[in-house]
Motif scaffolding. Structure first.
Motif, PDB file in Angstrom:
ATOM      1  N   ASP A   1       3.161   1.813 -39.599  1.00  0.00           N
ATOM      2  CA  ASP A   1       2.069   2.766 -39.378  1.00  0.00           C
ATOM      3  C   ASP A   1       2.592   4.152 -39.022  1.00  0.00           C
ATOM      4  N   HIS A   2       3.656   4.214 -38.210  1.00  0.00           N
ATOM      5  CA  HIS A   2       4.238   5.511 -37.850  1.00  0.00           C
ATOM      6  C   HIS A   2       4.755   6.236 -39.083  1.00  0.00           C
ATOM      7  N   VAL A   3       5.461   5.531 -39.959  1.00  0.00           N
ATOM      8  CA  VAL A   3       6.003   6.156 -41.174  1.00  0.00           C
ATOM      9  C   VAL A   3       4.871   6.662 -42.054  1.00  0.00           C
ATOM     10  N   ASN A   4       3.824   5.865 -42.183  1.00  0.00           N
ATOM     11  CA  ASN A   4       2.689   6.301 -43.003  1.00  0.00           C
ATOM     12  C   ASN A   4       2.065   7.581 -42.448  1.00  0.00           C
ATOM     13  N   ARG A   5       1.913   7.641 -41.133  1.00  0.00           N
ATOM     14  CA  ARG A   5       1.333   8.851 -40.547  1.00  0.00           C
ATOM     15  C   ARG A   5       2.250  10.053 -40.750  1.00  0.00           C
ATOM     16  N   ALA A   6       3.554   9.836 -40.606  1.00  0.00           N
ATOM     17  CA  ALA A   6       4.508  10.940 -40.705  1.00  0.00           C
ATOM     18  C   ALA A   6       4.650  11.470 -42.132  1.00  0.00           C
ATOM     19  N   THR A   7       4.476  10.607 -43.115  1.00  0.00           N
ATOM     20  CA  THR A   7       4.685  11.007 -44.516  1.00  0.00           C
ATOM     21  C   THR A   7       3.393  11.255 -45.266  1.00  0.00           C
ATOM     22  N   ASN A   8       2.264  10.995 -44.615  1.00  0.00           N
ATOM     23  CA  ASN A   8       0.989  11.024 -45.324  1.00  0.00           C
ATOM     24  C   ASN A   8       0.478  12.449 -45.513  1.00  0.00           C
ATOM     25  N   PHE A   9       1.104  13.161 -46.405  1.00  0.00           N
ATOM     26  CA  PHE A   9       0.586  14.458 -46.817  1.00  0.00           C
ATOM     27  C   PHE A   9       0.917  14.636 -48.291  1.00  0.00           C
ATOM     28  N   VAL A  10       0.043  15.326 -48.978  1.00  0.00           N
ATOM     29  CA  VAL A  10       0.245  15.610 -50.394  1.00  0.00           C
ATOM     30  C   VAL A  10       0.248  17.121 -50.564  1.00  0.00           C
ATOM     31  N   PRO A  11       1.368  17.703 -51.017  1.00  0.00           N
ATOM     32  CA  PRO A  11       1.384  19.156 -51.214  1.00  0.00           C
ATOM     33  C   PRO A  11       0.230  19.565 -52.129  1.00  0.00           C
ATOM     34  N   SER A  12      -0.576  20.480 -51.663  1.00  0.00           N
ATOM     35  CA  SER A  12      -1.773  20.841 -52.420  1.00  0.00           C
ATOM     36  C   SER A  12      -1.598  22.188 -53.104  1.00  0.00           C
ATOM     37  N   TYR A  13      -2.354  22.378 -54.161  1.00  0.00           N
ATOM     38  CA  TYR A  13      -2.392  23.657 -54.835  1.00  0.00           C
ATOM     39  C   TYR A  13      -3.445  24.538 -54.170  1.00  0.00           C
TER      40      TYR A  13
ATOM     41  N   ILE B   1       2.306   8.148 -52.825  1.00  0.00           N
ATOM     42  CA  ILE B   1       3.354   8.534 -53.770  1.00  0.00           C
ATOM     43  C   ILE B   1       3.268  10.039 -54.010  1.00  0.00           C
ATOM     44  N   ARG B   2       4.448  10.703 -54.077  1.00  0.00           N
ATOM     45  CA  ARG B   2       4.483  12.136 -54.294  1.00  0.00           C
ATOM     46  C   ARG B   2       5.284  12.476 -55.547  1.00  0.00           C
TER      47      ARG B   2
ATOM     48  N   GLY C   1      -1.348  13.293 -62.249  1.00  0.00           N
ATOM     49  CA  GLY C   1      -2.664  13.896 -62.371  1.00  0.00           C
ATOM     50  C   GLY C   1      -3.056  14.554 -61.063  1.00  0.00           C
ATOM     51  N   ASN C   2      -4.351  14.697 -60.829  1.00  0.00           N
ATOM     52  CA  ASN C   2      -4.777  15.312 -59.574  1.00  0.00           C
ATOM     53  C   ASN C   2      -5.276  14.290 -58.573  1.00  0.00           C
ATOM     54  N   GLU C   3      -4.925  13.028 -58.809  1.00  0.00           N
ATOM     55  CA  GLU C   3      -5.336  11.972 -57.903  1.00  0.00           C
ATOM     56  C   GLU C   3      -4.310  11.767 -56.802  1.00  0.00           C
ATOM     57  N   VAL C   4      -4.764  11.212 -55.688  1.00  0.00           N
ATOM     58  CA  VAL C   4      -3.861  10.783 -54.616  1.00  0.00           C
ATOM     59  C   VAL C   4      -3.582   9.308 -54.862  1.00  0.00           C
ATOM     60  N   ILE C   5      -2.315   8.973 -55.108  1.00  0.00           N
ATOM     61  CA  ILE C   5      -1.937   7.623 -55.533  1.00  0.00           C
ATOM     62  C   ILE C   5      -1.118   6.955 -54.444  1.00  0.00           C
ATOM     63  N   SER C   6      -1.504   5.737 -54.088  1.00  0.00           N
ATOM     64  CA  SER C   6      -0.747   4.962 -53.103  1.00  0.00           C
ATOM     65  C   SER C   6       0.341   4.157 -53.806  1.00  0.00           C
ATOM     66  N   ALA C   7       1.227   3.571 -53.014  1.00  0.00           N
ATOM     67  CA  ALA C   7       2.302   2.768 -53.581  1.00  0.00           C
ATOM     68  C   ALA C   7       1.748   1.572 -54.347  1.00  0.00           C
TER      69      ALA C   7
ATOM     70  N   ASP D   1      13.609  12.646 -51.879  1.00  0.00           N
ATOM     71  CA  ASP D   1      14.225  13.651 -51.019  1.00  0.00           C
ATOM     72  C   ASP D   1      13.113  14.211 -50.139  1.00  0.00           C
ATOM     73  N   GLU D   2      13.205  13.931 -48.841  1.00  0.00           N
ATOM     74  CA  GLU D   2      12.139  14.304 -47.917  1.00  0.00           C
ATOM     75  C   GLU D   2      12.450  15.661 -47.301  1.00  0.00           C
ATOM     76  N   PRO D   3      11.481  16.575 -47.245  1.00  0.00           N
ATOM     77  CA  PRO D   3      11.738  17.867 -46.597  1.00  0.00           C
ATOM     78  C   PRO D   3      12.060  17.693 -45.121  1.00  0.00           C
ATOM     79  N   GLU D   4      12.744  18.688 -44.582  1.00  0.00           N
ATOM     80  CA  GLU D   4      13.254  18.610 -43.212  1.00  0.00           C
ATOM     81  C   GLU D   4      12.170  18.277 -42.195  1.00  0.00           C
ATOM     82  N   SER D   5      11.003  18.919 -42.294  1.00  0.00           N
ATOM     83  CA  SER D   5       9.949  18.712 -41.302  1.00  0.00           C
ATOM     84  C   SER D   5       9.450  17.274 -41.305  1.00  0.00           C
ATOM     85  N   VAL D   6       9.276  16.696 -42.500  1.00  0.00           N
ATOM     86  CA  VAL D   6       8.782  15.317 -42.587  1.00  0.00           C
ATOM     87  C   VAL D   6       9.862  14.339 -42.144  1.00  0.00           C
TER      88      VAL D   6
END
Length: 357
Positions: free
Chosen positions: A37-49, A319-320, A248-254, A279-284
């Motif tokens: 759950d912690h990992v999901n919260r920490a990584t759960n963002f999708v770079p948006s346009y 997934i990103r 596409g423009n969907e948010v896709i889970s594993a 490759d995870e950005p430094e902040s994440v």
């Protein structure tokens, strides 16, 4: 020779243990992290346009403002029979297609070089009238824009008609200009619109263009590009298919990502060895690891679908772009291949069970 052949058996990629051996803790350069759950919260963002504040706050181009490159038409009436500009027997003269030069000026006979750019046609009319009034009694002047070439936008890519279009009253906004160019020529769900303005640029999903503040005002010199979104992930290993998959423009889970390529191969896959490599950005990466790191980090996220909440965790892991979803083969698969290479015959799962018993 048989043993050597068994050591070089074909397979779809590294085993789970081989990936673990590349962990930072074992001298490797990747962080192998079990998803919780912690990992999901920490990584759960999708770079948006989206467009920056500078794009959204830019005002619309005034339809009446003259700009360098505009083409003007002037008509001048003089209240005398033989005027400065009029021919004998005529009370007016027309000066058509006077182009505003790159410095913003036009030349009008007897009025001289007149600053046009930045003025409205009415203000320019007043300036010319004032200059001529000292040489001819009560001149009357009209000024009209013949073509608005000074305030244009280039529209390119997947549109109905690529070209350079003037910013006019009906086409001051991005959505209106796209309509003027014939609309998009690809499916709206995968269309991305990029606006380049000087050294800055922003992009937005076409489907989000009409929401809120995404429909920005266009400025002279803008470049509008419509293209198919290129974001994707790669699926490898013991899956129903190995391929590059558009996001596409969907948010896709594993879970959805695995399902999009046919799911786990029931004859090969190890459900405890579903990996998402990125490759995870430094902040994440810092949030995931709970400590400060420097620069992007190679992460191998492990999804164990056999755990009680494994599928739920996989449903929440996003997934990103650029991810690699890799599923390892079950340990018995290599065992089966070794037996087959030794005996020269295919060994079924039922046979393996009998051997084990």
């Amino acid at each position: 020779m048989t043993l050597l052949a068994a050591c070089a058996l074909p397979r779809s990629g590294p085993s789970k243990n081989e990936i673990y051996s590349g962990a930072v803790e074992k001298g490797g350069n990747a962080h192998v992290i079990y998803v919780n759950d912690h990992v999901n919260r920490a990584t759960n963002f999708v770079p948006s346009y989206g467009f920056s504040n500078s794009f959204r706050s830019a005002g619309a181009v005034g339809a009446d403002e003259i700009r360098a490159g505009d083409v003007l038409g002037l008509s001048i009436w003089e209240n005398v029979d033989d005027g400065l500009l009029t021919s004998l027997g005529s009370s007016s003269t027309n000066l058509q297609e006077i182009q505003v030069d790159s410095d913003g000026y036009i030349f009008v006979p007897y009025a001289g070089r007149v600053r046009a750019a930045g003025n409205t046609p009415d203000r320019l009319r007043q300036i010319i009238t004032e200059r001529l009034s000292s040489q001819t009694p009560d001149p009357q002047v009209t000024v009209a824009r013949v073509a608005g070439d000074g305030a244009t936008v280039s529209v390119m890519g997947k549109v109905g008609a690529q070209g350079v279009y003037p910013i006019e009253r009906p086409t001051r906004t991005l959505s209106a200009m796209l309509a003027r160019a014939g609309g998009v020529a690809i499916e709206p769900e995968i269309a991305v619109v990029t606006v380049k303005r000087g050294n800055d640029q922003g992009k937005v999903w076409l489907t989000d263009l009409y929401k809120g503040q995404n429909d920005i005002a266009l400025r002279p010199g803008d470049i509008v590009l419509v293209e198919e979104d290129q974001r994707s992930f790669t699926a490898l290993g013991a899956l129903g298919g190995q391929t590059r998959v558009p996001l596409g423009n969907e948010v896709i889970s594993a879970v959805e990502g695995v399902a999009m390529v046919g799911g786990l191969d029931s004859n090969l896959a190890d459900p405890t060895g579903v990996f998402v490599l990125r490759d995870e950005p430094e902040s994440v990466a810092s949030r995931v690891l709970g400590k400060s790191v420097f620069g992007s980090q190679r992460m191998a996220y492990v999804l164990d679908l056999t755990r009680p909440n494994g599928i739920f965790l996989a449903r929440e892991f996003m997934i990103r772009d650029g991810d690699t979803v890799y599923v390892t083969e079950a340990p018995y698969v290599q065992w089966r291949k070794r037996l087959q290479s030794i005996t020269g015959t295919a060994v079924s799962a039922d046979s393996l069970t009998s051997i084990g018993n």
